[in-house]
Enzyme design. Structure first.
Site, PDB file in Angstrom:
ATOM      1  N   HIS A   1      -2.591   5.436 -17.897  1.00 19.50           N
ATOM      2  CA  HIS A   1      -3.033   6.242 -16.753  1.00 19.50           C
ATOM      3  C   HIS A   1      -1.823   6.625 -15.912  1.00 19.50           C
ATOM      4  CE1 HIS A   1      -7.611   5.705 -16.418  1.00 19.50           C
ATOM      5  NE2 HIS A   1      -7.239   5.559 -17.663  1.00 19.50           N
TER       6      HIS A   1
ATOM      7  N   TYR B   1     -10.330   5.129  -5.882  1.00 20.82           N
ATOM      8  CA  TYR B   1     -10.386   4.181  -4.760  1.00 20.82           C
ATOM      9  C   TYR B   1     -11.021   4.939  -3.598  1.00 20.82           C
ATOM     10  CZ  TYR B   1      -7.158   1.005  -7.180  1.00 20.82           C
ATOM     11  OH  TYR B   1      -6.586   0.130  -8.081  1.00 20.82           O
TER      12      TYR B   1
ATOM     13  N   PRO C   1      -7.973  -8.251  -4.806  1.00 20.19           N
ATOM     14  CA  PRO C   1      -7.806  -7.458  -6.030  1.00 20.19           C
ATOM     15  C   PRO C   1      -7.386  -6.009  -5.817  1.00 20.19           C
ATOM     16  CG  PRO C   1     -10.125  -7.953  -5.630  1.00 20.19           C
ATOM     17  CD  PRO C   1      -9.347  -8.742  -4.645  1.00 20.19           C
TER      18      PRO C   1
ATOM     19  N   LYS D   1      -2.954  -6.530  -8.722  1.00 15.48           N
ATOM     20  CA  LYS D   1      -1.670  -7.217  -8.860  1.00 15.48           C
ATOM     21  C   LYS D   1      -1.760  -8.621  -9.461  1.00 15.48           C
ATOM     22  CE  LYS D   1       0.988  -4.066  -7.666  1.00 15.48           C
ATOM     23  NZ  LYS D   1       1.539  -3.416  -8.831  1.00 15.48           N
TER      24      LYS D   1
ATOM     25  N   TYR E   1       2.287   0.354  -7.046  1.00 16.19           N
ATOM     26  CA  TYR E   1       1.151   0.255  -7.971  1.00 16.19           C
ATOM     27  C   TYR E   1       1.642   0.107  -9.409  1.00 16.19           C
ATOM     28  CZ  TYR E   1      -3.674   1.106  -9.473  1.00 16.19           C
ATOM     29  OH  TYR E   1      -4.941   0.976 -10.001  1.00 16.19           O
TER      30      TYR E   1
HETATM   31  P1  FAD Z   1      -6.512 -18.017 -14.425  1.00 12.61           P
HETATM   32  O1  FAD Z   1      -6.845 -16.779 -15.186  1.00 12.61           O
HETATM   33  O2  FAD Z   1      -7.412 -18.448 -13.330  1.00 12.61           O
HETATM   34  O3  FAD Z   1      -6.404 -19.179 -15.509  1.00 12.61           O
HETATM   35  C1  FAD Z   1      -6.359 -20.540 -15.146  1.00 12.61           C
HETATM   36  C2  FAD Z   1      -6.995 -21.343 -16.252  1.00 12.61           C
HETATM   37  O4  FAD Z   1      -6.889 -22.731 -15.951  1.00 12.61           O
HETATM   38  C3  FAD Z   1      -8.476 -21.056 -16.389  1.00 12.61           C
HETATM   39  O5  FAD Z   1      -8.787 -20.764 -17.742  1.00 12.61           O
HETATM   40  C4  FAD Z   1      -9.151 -22.320 -15.898  1.00 12.61           C
HETATM   41  O6  FAD Z   1     -10.386 -22.566 -16.547  1.00 12.61           O
HETATM   42  C5  FAD Z   1      -8.101 -23.361 -16.246  1.00 12.61           C
HETATM   43  N1  FAD Z   1      -8.192 -24.591 -15.452  1.00 12.61           N
HETATM   44  C6  FAD Z   1      -8.474 -24.721 -14.137  1.00 12.61           C
HETATM   45  N2  FAD Z   1      -8.455 -26.007 -13.778  1.00 12.61           N
HETATM   46  C7  FAD Z   1      -8.147 -26.719 -14.883  1.00 12.61           C
HETATM   47  C8  FAD Z   1      -8.001 -28.097 -15.149  1.00 12.61           C
HETATM   48  N3  FAD Z   1      -8.161 -28.999 -14.165  1.00 12.61           N
HETATM   49  N4  FAD Z   1      -7.697 -28.493 -16.405  1.00 12.61           N
HETATM   50  C9  FAD Z   1      -7.530 -27.573 -17.386  1.00 12.61           C
HETATM   51  N5  FAD Z   1      -7.661 -26.252 -17.201  1.00 12.61           N
HETATM   52  C10 FAD Z   1      -7.965 -25.820 -15.962  1.00 12.61           C
HETATM   53  N6  FAD Z   1      -6.904  -9.396 -10.615  1.00 12.61           N
HETATM   54  C11 FAD Z   1      -6.709  -8.097 -10.721  1.00 12.61           C
HETATM   55  O7  FAD Z   1      -5.553  -7.682 -10.793  1.00 12.61           O
HETATM   56  N7  FAD Z   1      -7.813  -7.250 -10.749  1.00 12.61           N
HETATM   57  C12 FAD Z   1      -9.113  -7.735 -10.714  1.00 12.61           C
HETATM   58  O8  FAD Z   1     -10.062  -6.978 -10.764  1.00 12.61           O
HETATM   59  C13 FAD Z   1      -9.324  -9.107 -10.608  1.00 12.61           C
HETATM   60  N8  FAD Z   1     -10.586  -9.627 -10.563  1.00 12.61           N
HETATM   61  C14 FAD Z   1     -10.725 -10.998 -10.457  1.00 12.61           C
HETATM   62  C15 FAD Z   1     -12.000 -11.567 -10.400  1.00 12.61           C
HETATM   63  C16 FAD Z   1     -12.163 -12.960 -10.258  1.00 12.61           C
HETATM   64  C17 FAD Z   1     -13.544 -13.572 -10.195  1.00 12.61           C
HETATM   65  C18 FAD Z   1     -11.005 -13.790 -10.162  1.00 12.61           C
HETATM   66  C19 FAD Z   1     -11.151 -15.304  -9.994  1.00 12.61           C
HETATM   67  C20 FAD Z   1      -9.737 -13.215 -10.256  1.00 12.61           C
HETATM   68  C21 FAD Z   1      -9.598 -11.833 -10.395  1.00 12.61           C
HETATM   69  N9  FAD Z   1      -8.330 -11.219 -10.482  1.00 12.61           N
HETATM   70  C22 FAD Z   1      -8.167  -9.906 -10.567  1.00 12.61           C
HETATM   71  C23 FAD Z   1      -7.126 -11.985 -10.492  1.00 12.61           C
HETATM   72  C24 FAD Z   1      -6.603 -12.164 -11.912  1.00 12.61           C
HETATM   73  O9  FAD Z   1      -7.652 -12.213 -12.826  1.00 12.61           O
HETATM   74  C25 FAD Z   1      -5.804 -13.452 -11.874  1.00 12.61           C
HETATM   75  O10 FAD Z   1      -4.686 -13.208 -11.025  1.00 12.61           O
HETATM   76  C26 FAD Z   1      -5.346 -13.932 -13.241  1.00 12.61           C
HETATM   77  O11 FAD Z   1      -6.455 -14.424 -13.969  1.00 12.61           O
HETATM   78  C27 FAD Z   1      -4.311 -15.045 -13.065  1.00 12.61           C
HETATM   79  O12 FAD Z   1      -4.069 -15.661 -14.300  1.00 12.61           O
HETATM   80  P2  FAD Z   1      -3.745 -17.210 -14.347  1.00 12.61           P
HETATM   81  O13 FAD Z   1      -3.524 -17.520 -15.786  1.00 12.61           O
HETATM   82  O14 FAD Z   1      -2.707 -17.544 -13.352  1.00 12.61           O
HETATM   83  O15 FAD Z   1      -5.055 -17.941 -13.816  1.00 12.61           O
HETATM   84  C1  DHB Z   2      -9.431  -3.045 -11.544  1.00  9.92           C
HETATM   85  C2  DHB Z   2      -9.354  -3.993 -10.602  1.00  9.92           C
HETATM   86  C3  DHB Z   2      -8.616  -3.745  -9.471  1.00  9.92           C
HETATM   87  O1  DHB Z   2      -8.498  -4.674  -8.520  1.00  9.92           O
HETATM   88  C4  DHB Z   2      -7.978  -2.562  -9.275  1.00  9.92           C
HETATM   89  O2  DHB Z   2      -7.295  -2.339  -8.126  1.00  9.92           O
HETATM   90  C5  DHB Z   2      -8.040  -1.625 -10.244  1.00  9.92           C
HETATM   91  C6  DHB Z   2      -8.787  -1.870 -11.392  1.00  9.92           C
HETATM   92  C7  DHB Z   2     -10.213  -3.308 -12.766  1.00  9.92           C
HETATM   93  O3  DHB Z   2     -10.798  -4.391 -12.872  1.00  9.92           O
HETATM   94  O4  DHB Z   2     -10.276  -2.435 -13.631  1.00  9.92           O
END
Ligand code: FAD
Ligand code: DHB
Length: 404
Positions: free
Chosen positions: A79, A209, A302, A306, A393
């Site tokens: 995009h 947005y 979100p 990022k 972005y």
């Molecule tokens: P996570 O993906 O949270 O992975 C951590 C892992 O550790 C998980 O699988 C969890 O089950 C595991 N874990 C936790 N505790 C333990 C334990 N005690 N023992 C073993 N394993 C454990 N970001 C965006 O940019 N756009 C979005 O639209 C967006 N939507 C989101 C929606 C939700 C509901 C959430 C929670 C986050 C969202 N985010 C979004 C943020 C983005 O998804 C996260 O920044 C990203 O997942 C970070 O990756 P991570 O591996 O650091 O953490």
């Molecule tokens: C999506 C999530 C976001 O927070 C964003 O700014 C743009 C896209 C997505 O889940 O596709």
């Protein structure tokens, strides 16, 4: 993982099989470094959890350079801009023109997690799903330990050289750092996102947005046949209060463009959930032989997509840091936290700025509404302001100035 006299041993014990933990395990394997990942959810749950969807160009490059982009290159959707909608008008921001050709790629976090798990298992990597009672200990020694109970109920202890806390915001690693050694900066927002995945082709060629008096709305997508849409709702809203038709009606209202002929296509809702909004940074991201990465150390709201990109950027710094540390060179380990936090704070500011510019704050006065609209008009009319949004972005250079 090696067994020595019955005890388990690995170089890097990784807590969490999200994008940060899995990608770190892969980047370490490319450097010949052994790791074990423990995850308290099932593989199916990790592969289905709906979250982010937009990759910065640097995240795409990292996946490509580390041999993980087979499906991303085939299925990811490049995009070159976004739409900003306010005051009943929709304006395109052309990232390619503003940034000298930079873009983002729509490829869901669920797909990245599936690709990473498949690659780790194909390469003989060790990922233990469905564990419980995860604990980390002896973090200031050069032999930290990782304990867990496996899916069958047997207890294990792995002796490591280093532990990577990639266990997200609610994990056990960050709380194992003594509170008096951490500085936490935090802000909660008085709203949340109701997100849906819908089996319907997107109604737009770029993400929209939308600033609206009823609240923010975002039209994103997962593929040419699946849409992802979000609505600003109250933080204590129950998802059951939102039957499908109420969601579609409210989305149609917030994206409405009177007189344009544009319409929001509707379809079956495949998944729904409510996400709270928070900014959170815990520093430093290292304590002895424990290194935090991704949501374990920092959370952004979100808006601006990022979170996933920050998690990937952290482990891109962490892999060479651990490689040097395991060879006895501590210099990168000493600068790991500052190296990550420069980017983390830039993204924290950008996400806060996008969030506060686009959402309705409950109880806000007319002054705030005018300030938001003035900022939005400035972004679409000033090349400098538009370029600032586009630069943030599409992502940051690999070496953003380190935090002090
Ligand atoms: P996570 O993906 O949270 O992975 C951590 C892992 O550790 C998980 O699988 C969890 O089950 C595991 N874990 C936790 N505790 C333990 C334990 N005690 N023992 C073993 N394993 C454990 N970001 C965006 O940019 N756009 C979005 O639209 C967006 N939507 C989101 C929606 C939700 C509901 C959430 C929670 C986050 C969202 N985010 C979004 C943020 C983005 O998804 C996260 O920044 C990203 O997942 C970070 O990756 P991570 O591996 O650091 O953490
Ligand atoms: C999506 C999530 C976001 O927070 C964003 O700014 C743009 C896209 C997505 O889940 O596709």
């Amino acid at each position: 993982m090696k067994r020595t006299n019955g005890a388990m041993r690995t170089q890097v014990g990784i807590v969490g099989a999200g994008p940060a933990g899995l990608l770190l395990s892969h980047l370490l394997a490319l450097r010949g470094i052994d790791s074990v990942v423990v995850e308290n959810r099932s593989r199916a749950y990790c592969e289905a959890r709906q979250r982010a969807g937009v990759l910065e160009d640097g995240s795409v490059r990292l996946l490509r350079e580390s041999g993980l982009s087979g499906r991303l290159d085939r299925e990811g959707l490049e995009h070159g801009g976004i739409y900003l909608q306010f005051d009943g008008e929709r304006h395109h921001l052309d990232f390619r023109a503003l940034t000298g050709g930079r873009t983002v790629t729509v490829y869901a976090q669920t797909e990245i997690v599936k690709d990473l798990i498949a690659q780790r298992l194909a390469d003989g990597g060790v990922v233990h799903f469905d564990v419980s009672d995860t604990a980390v200990d002896r973090l200031t020694s050069d032999r930290p330990v990782l304990r867990y109970t496996d899916a069958g109920g047997s207890k294990h202890e792995i002796t490591c050289d280093v532990i990577a806390g990639c266990d997200g915001f609610h994990g056990v690693c960050r709380p194992s750092i003594p509170a008096d050694l951490s500085t936490v900066r935090e802000r909660e927002y008085p709203y949340a996102w109701l997100g849906i995945l819908a089996d319907v082709p997107p109604s737009t060629d770029e993400l929209i947005y939308a600033h609206h008096r009823n609240g923010f709305a975002l039209h994103s997508l997962r593929s040419l046949t699946v849409s992802r849409l979000y609505l600003q709702v109250d933080p204590d809203e129950a998802v059951d209060n939102w039957p499908d038709q109420r969601i579609w009606d409210e989305l149609a209202r917030r994206f409405e463009l009177p007189g344009s002929g544009w319409e929001l296509r509707q379809g079956p809702v495949l998944d729904r959930g409510i996400t709270p909004m928070r900014s959170f940074v815990s520093a430093p991201m290292r304590y002895g032989r424990l290194f935090l990465a991704g949501d374990a150390a920092h959370i952004v709201p979100p808006t601006g997509a990022k979170g996933l990109n920050l998690a990937m950027a952290d482990v891109d710094v962490l892999a060479p840091t651990l490689e040097a540390l395991l060879k006895g060179d501590e210099r990168l380990a000493d600068s790991y936290s500052a190296a990550c936090l420069g980017r983390v704070w830039r993204a924290t500011h950008f996400s806060w700025w996008m969030t506060t510019m686009l959402h309705q704050t409950p109880g806000a006065d007319a002054m705030e509404a005018e300030l938001q609209l003035s900022q939005l008009r400035y972004v679409i009319s000033s090349r400098a302001a538009a370029t600032s949004l586009a630069e943030n972005y599409t992502g940051y250079p690999a070496r953003l100035a380190a935090a002090g």
